[in-house]
Design a protein around this motif. Structure first.
Motif, PDB file in Angstrom:
ATOM      1  N   LEU A  75      37.379  39.952  28.788  1.00  0.00           N
ATOM      2  CA  LEU A  75      37.879  41.214  29.317  1.00  0.00           C
ATOM      3  C   LEU A  75      39.005  40.966  30.316  1.00  0.00           C
ATOM      4  O   LEU A  75      39.995  41.706  30.350  1.00  0.00           O
ATOM      5  CB  LEU A  75      36.754  42.014  29.983  1.00  0.00           C
ATOM      6  N   ALA A  76      38.865  39.911  31.134  1.00  0.00           N
ATOM      7  CA  ALA A  76      39.932  39.565  32.072  1.00  0.00           C
ATOM      8  C   ALA A  76      41.216  39.272  31.316  1.00  0.00           C
ATOM      9  O   ALA A  76      42.309  39.672  31.737  1.00  0.00           O
ATOM     10  CB  ALA A  76      39.521  38.355  32.911  1.00  0.00           C
ATOM     11  N   ALA A  77      41.106  38.586  30.177  1.00  0.00           N
ATOM     12  CA  ALA A  77      42.283  38.246  29.382  1.00  0.00           C
ATOM     13  C   ALA A  77      43.031  39.473  28.902  1.00  0.00           C
ATOM     14  O   ALA A  77      44.236  39.411  28.627  1.00  0.00           O
ATOM     15  CB  ALA A  77      41.878  37.386  28.183  1.00  0.00           C
ATOM     16  N   MET A  78      42.344  40.602  28.791  1.00  0.00           N
ATOM     17  CA  MET A  78      42.968  41.854  28.350  1.00  0.00           C
ATOM     18  C   MET A  78      43.300  42.768  29.521  1.00  0.00           C
ATOM     19  O   MET A  78      43.694  43.911  29.325  1.00  0.00           O
ATOM     20  CB  MET A  78      42.027  42.580  27.380  1.00  0.00           C
ATOM     21  N   ALA A  79      43.118  42.260  30.755  1.00  0.00           N
ATOM     22  CA  ALA A  79      43.338  43.066  31.965  1.00  0.00           C
ATOM     23  C   ALA A  79      42.505  44.340  31.922  1.00  0.00           C
ATOM     24  O   ALA A  79      42.994  45.442  32.215  1.00  0.00           O
ATOM     25  CB  ALA A  79      44.812  43.379  32.158  1.00  0.00           C
TER      26      ALA A  79
END
Length: 312
Positions: A75-79
């Motif tokens: 999820l962090a990778a997709m902001a």
């Protein structure tokens, strides 16, 4: 078939089936599903397998926490902002009550800490090894999702933190860069992003492939973690060995992203929420993927990271 072949095949299947609700399909760190109110739910699922992602005998609370952290890194990778998580667990028949309780306690405490409390899941048994599949649900960040496919020629390539040598112990305590990703998305013109789970080389080449661009990175600019340096020193492989670990080891769970050069310079000089940001190269219009070594030699950037089924 190797892992990439399987993913490519799944993408051909999903392209043939039109859906009005799938906004982001296979090929990114998470999927996007359109909601009736016009919003987008961001979903990802991640599997943790005993003997692959952790050694037998690892503390169950640490295993549970890692399962949650790995999934939320997507999820962090997709902001994207976490909302909740679900866990499907296949328990070996030898699991004791105390082991099971510690495992679930580790998952719940980590999920609460990262803003994605457990909302349900499934429990089964019958496998010889412990297998945990975590599904995470999130919402779009302040400026929508950031994908792998948006890198533009001229972009600077940046990473947070330091890379390599995670298997010395850091691989059991992933710290997904959720707050950092949301801060980036809110304040900078992010063009593409991914988390470094399979190794810098592999994940950077994912961005290049999805964006249809080339990359050029400088080995001297890659931030090397002290764990990678320690391993290289033990191996007698020196600076080049440490760089190879940073390129290949994976499980760093740092952010790898591209954005305009002036914004990258600002980040590199000021950092991000207390985390260092390094500029390691640039995006090229041609499809070449290269790395420049300390002796000024330029070679093709090879995909040396982790791949499931790589020998198939």
């Amino acid at each position: 078939m190797n892992e990439k072949d399987i993913i490519d095949y799944v993408r051909t299947l999903t392209r043939a089936c039109h859906s009005e609700v799938i906004d982001i399909g296979p090929g990114d760190d998470a999927a996007g599903v359109l909601l009736q109110d016009g919003g987008v739910a961001i979903l990802s699922t991640d599997m943790l397998i005993e003997g692959v992602h952790f050694k037998p005998g690892a503390p169950p609370d640490k295993v549970g926490a890692k399962a949650i952290g790995r999934a939320l890194s997507d999820l962090a990778a997709m902001a994207s902002k976490p909302a909740c998580s679900l866990a499907a667990v296949s328990l070996p028949s030898s699991s004791t009550d105390s082991y099971i309780k510690a495992l679930y306690r580790g998952m719940q405490e980590e999920a609460e800490r990262l803003g994605a409390p457990l909302a349900g899941g499934d429990t089964g048994s019958g496998t010889a090894e412990l297998i945990i599949t975590v599904t995470v649900v999130g919402t779009c960040g302040p400026r929508g999702t950031v994908r792998r496919s948006g890198a533009r020629p001229g972009d600077s390539i940046c990473v947070t933190g330091a890379l390599g040598g995670a298997l010395r112990g850091r691989h059991m305590t992933p710290e997904p860069r959720i707050c950092e990703a949301l801060e980036l998305a809110e304040n900078y013109d992010l063009h593409s992003m991914i988390d470094i789970s399979d190794g810098l080389s592999t994940d950077l080449l994912h961005i290049a492939q999805e964006s249809g661009v080339g990359v050029s990175i400088n080995a001297c600019a890659i931030p090397i973690h002290q764990d990678a340096s320690a391993i290289a020193q033990h191996e007698g492989s020196g600076t080049e060995g440490a760089v190879l670990h940073a390129l290949s080891d994976g499980e760093d769970y740092e952010l790898l992203f591209t954005l305009p050069p002036m914004q990258a310079e600002k980040l590199a000089s000021g950092g991000l929420s207390g985390v260092n940001v390094s500029i390691i190269g640039s995006i090229r219009k041609c499809r070449a993927k290269t790395i420049t070594w300390p002796d000024a030699t330029e070679t093709t950037l090879k995909d040396t990271g982790w791949h499931h089924l790589k020998n198939k």
